[in-house]
Design an enzyme around this catalytic site. Structure first.
Site, PDB file in Angstrom:
ATOM      1  N   HIS A   1     -17.269 -34.015  31.556  1.00  0.00           N
ATOM      2  CA  HIS A   1     -17.864 -33.232  32.639  1.00  0.00           C
ATOM      3  C   HIS A   1     -18.374 -31.929  32.054  1.00  0.00           C
ATOM      4  O   HIS A   1     -17.597 -31.112  31.563  1.00  0.00           O
ATOM      5  CB  HIS A   1     -16.788 -32.968  33.692  1.00  0.00           C
ATOM      6  CG  HIS A   1     -17.268 -32.216  34.885  1.00  0.00           C
ATOM      7  ND1 HIS A   1     -18.201 -32.721  35.757  1.00  0.00           N
ATOM      8  CD2 HIS A   1     -16.935 -30.986  35.367  1.00  0.00           C
ATOM      9  CE1 HIS A   1     -18.409 -31.840  36.724  1.00  0.00           C
ATOM     10  NE2 HIS A   1     -17.655 -30.781  36.499  1.00  0.00           N
TER      11      HIS A   1
ATOM     12  N   ASP B   1     -18.948 -39.759  34.289  1.00  0.00           N
ATOM     13  CA  ASP B   1     -18.357 -38.492  34.724  1.00  0.00           C
ATOM     14  C   ASP B   1     -17.509 -38.741  35.968  1.00  0.00           C
ATOM     15  O   ASP B   1     -17.964 -39.380  36.920  1.00  0.00           O
ATOM     16  CB  ASP B   1     -19.486 -37.506  35.021  1.00  0.00           C
ATOM     17  CG  ASP B   1     -19.021 -36.114  35.405  1.00  0.00           C
ATOM     18  OD1 ASP B   1     -17.820 -35.904  35.602  1.00  0.00           O
ATOM     19  OD2 ASP B   1     -19.890 -35.229  35.508  1.00  0.00           O
TER      20      ASP B   1
ATOM     21  N   SER C   1     -21.604 -28.409  37.237  1.00  0.00           N
ATOM     22  CA  SER C   1     -20.698 -28.885  38.273  1.00  0.00           C
ATOM     23  C   SER C   1     -21.071 -28.290  39.641  1.00  0.00           C
ATOM     24  O   SER C   1     -22.206 -28.426  40.072  1.00  0.00           O
ATOM     25  CB  SER C   1     -19.261 -28.557  37.866  1.00  0.00           C
ATOM     26  OG  SER C   1     -18.336 -29.244  38.665  1.00  0.00           O
TER      27      SER C   1
END
Length: 540
Positions: A460, A431, A211
């Protein structure tokens, strides 16, 4: 924070072969901070789950252009290598910004194949301002306590209340941390990573970031390309949109994931009895939201808290069975207890969450320019809300302190890089937190990189989460330096994991695992059962 997720229709890339990442072997660029660093003193801090975990601290300059000035402390963790073949340190980061990486080291070391993990010192760290690092930020303790104003500013009074909260939070951060805020940013954290490298006595490091951690890793690689041995980026931030544009674009992708949850509920009408039409189920959800705006469940779950509770379902579908049960209980019986329990387990913010949010805002508001005129925010967010109502205004207020942030902003880093060994990128097509386009963009910007796509996946953070196809590419890269090499946009494609089953079905089949979360008694218990998804930083 990203643009609408694009489904990679018809992409069936034939893997044409693999090639080996041959790392560059040159000196890192000279910086004022490139001075010898003291070696960490490692002490045992193992847990029942990660018994070999070790911990240490490291002093780094608050201002890396003034290495002899004020020092701050980074908290480090390590699972040391045990194999005769040693490939150096593997730094890991869970994202955020604001996520703690200490436990992630134990998770990564135990989730990789033992033959791979044993060749690395897996290094976790709390970035500056986070968790056990000192000083740790907490601008306004209890800032997110319920019940907050409705996120949708349907009246000027509601908008004024939300604006005042955002403005007061920014002002409080400025008063409390005036000396720190100019140095809480991604570039400073990347320079901290190089201080960690020097303290470990390593010429180069490998890195695995999820991320926001993908942006941190890409920035590190830009600053120190010849210090990178292997680079893995999973669920990738679009660096061309940091951070205002990314957050606006993310709203559309989360709306798609919320609708995917509604379709999943419709599929199991015999369990939830909410009907077989996803659009009607979605309308029922918004009716629930409107009712909770007037009368919060248990005095805790109003409209904004309901959004917070269902937001994790956009990150990971393992939440879906619990969210669906809470939704159905409210619709059929006006039973609010499951909703309150879900909120307390999945969304309630404790002191650690206060710290996460303080660092999140400090980094995002400092990293790049944000509109200072609220009229721009109002116009842009109402336009997004018209197409994507689920998260838009909740996300806007989450980031709104940046409109009033008390520090000057930096320019985003251009992460384009032709000096790296081949990097390995992972991205799911659906995502929501970091939509697919971000992975494609970074694949283009990092010359020689390889992109592995999870077709149809909406979670994710996709490696080390049960998909053996993805994990095989990860393990081959970390152990041997090989990456897939295809002829299309993606170099390799893996199919997504099956969606979860309703709780009753999963329990009857004896398959209540991380894919379905085994309880909502406490956030800690839930985080444990969520595996990787319990460790990733807030909002990506």
């Amino acid at each position: 924070m990203r643009r609408r997720a694009a489904v990679l229709c018809g992409v069936a890339v034939v893997v044409a072969g693999t090639f080996t990442a041959v790392p560059a072997d040159a000196s890192a660029p000279h910086t004022a901070a490139a001075v010898p660093a003291a070696r960490p003193t490692w002490k045992t801090c193992g847990t029942e789950e990660y018994p070999t975990l070790q911990c240490a601290t490291l002093k780094v300059p608050l201002d890396h252009t003034d290495p002899g000035g004020r020092q701050i402390t980074l908290a480090l963790s390590r699972v040391p290598h045990t194999a005769k073949t040693y490939q150096g340190p593997l730094l890991v980061n869970p994202g955020g910004p604001g996520g703690s990486g200490l436990t992630l080291a134990g998770f990564v070391a135990s989730s990789l194949p033992a033959s791979t993990a044993s060749q690395y010192d897996v290094i976790g760290f709390d970035p500056r301002g986070v968790g056990a690092s000192e000083p740790a930020l907490d601008c306004v303790p209890g800032f997110s306590d319920p019940v907050r104003p409705d996120s949708v500013p349907s009246t000027r009074a509601v908008e004024k209340a939300d604006l005042e909260r955002a403005r007061s939070f920014a002002a409080a951060c400025g008063r409390k941390y005036a000396d720190l805020l100019p140095y809480i940013d991604t570039v400073s954290s990347a320079r901290d990573m190089d201080a960690i490298r020097r303290s470990l006595g390593a010429k180069r490091i490998s890195y695995l970031g999820y991320s926001y951690g993908t942006y941190l890793g890409a920035v590190y690689a830009k600053l120190y390309p010849h210090r990178v041995r292997r680079l893995v980026l999973d669920s990738i931030v679009d660096p061309t949109g940091v951070w205002y544009g990314d957050n606006l674009g993310q709203d559309h992708a989360f709306d798609d994931r919320h609708r995917a949850l509604m379709a999943w509920i419709a599929k199991y009408d015999t369990t939830y009895r909410l009907g077989t039409d996803p659009e009607k189920i979605e309308a029922e959800w918004y009716a629930m939201r409107a009712a909770l705006a007037k009368k919060p469940a248990g005095g805790k779950v109003g409209a904004s808290e309901l959004e917070d509770t269902f937001l994790p379902g956009g990150y990971f579908n393992g939440y879906w069975p619990y969210l669906a049960e809470a939704f159905a209980a409210y619709v059929h019986d006006r039973n609010t207890e499951p909703l309150v329990q879900a909120y307390e387990s999945f969304a309630a913010v404790d002191a650690s969450g206060d710290n996460n949010y303080s660092v999140y805002t400090s980094v995002q508001c400092r990293d790049a320019a944000w509109p200072r005129n609220w009229n721009r925010w109002r116009t842009d967010n109402w336009a997004a809300y018209a197409k994507a109502p689920f998260l838009t205004w909740n996300n806007a207020w989450f980031n709104a302190p940046c409109a009033f942030w008390p520090t000057r902003t930096l320019k985003p880093v251009n992460i384009a890089n032709g000096k790296l060994p081949p990097a390995l990128l992972f991205q799911a097509t659906d995502d929501a937190a970091t939509p697919y386009e971000g992975g494609v963009t970074v694949h283009r910007l990092l010359a020689g990189s390889s992109l592995v796509v999870e077709q149809g996946g909406g979670n994710h953070g996709i490696t080390l989460s049960g998909n053996s196809c993805l994990d095989a590419y990860l393990s081959a890269y970390l152990s041997q330096g090989t990456v897939p090499h295809g002829s299309g946009v993606a170099d390799a494609v893996c199919q997504k994991l099956p969606d979860p089953k309703p709780l009753s079905t999963a329990k009857a089949a004896g398959t209540t695992t991380a894919a379905t979360v085994s309880g909502t008694a406490s956030h800690g218990a839930v985080a444990h059962d969520l595996g990787l998804h319990g460790l990733l930083g807030p909002r990506g």
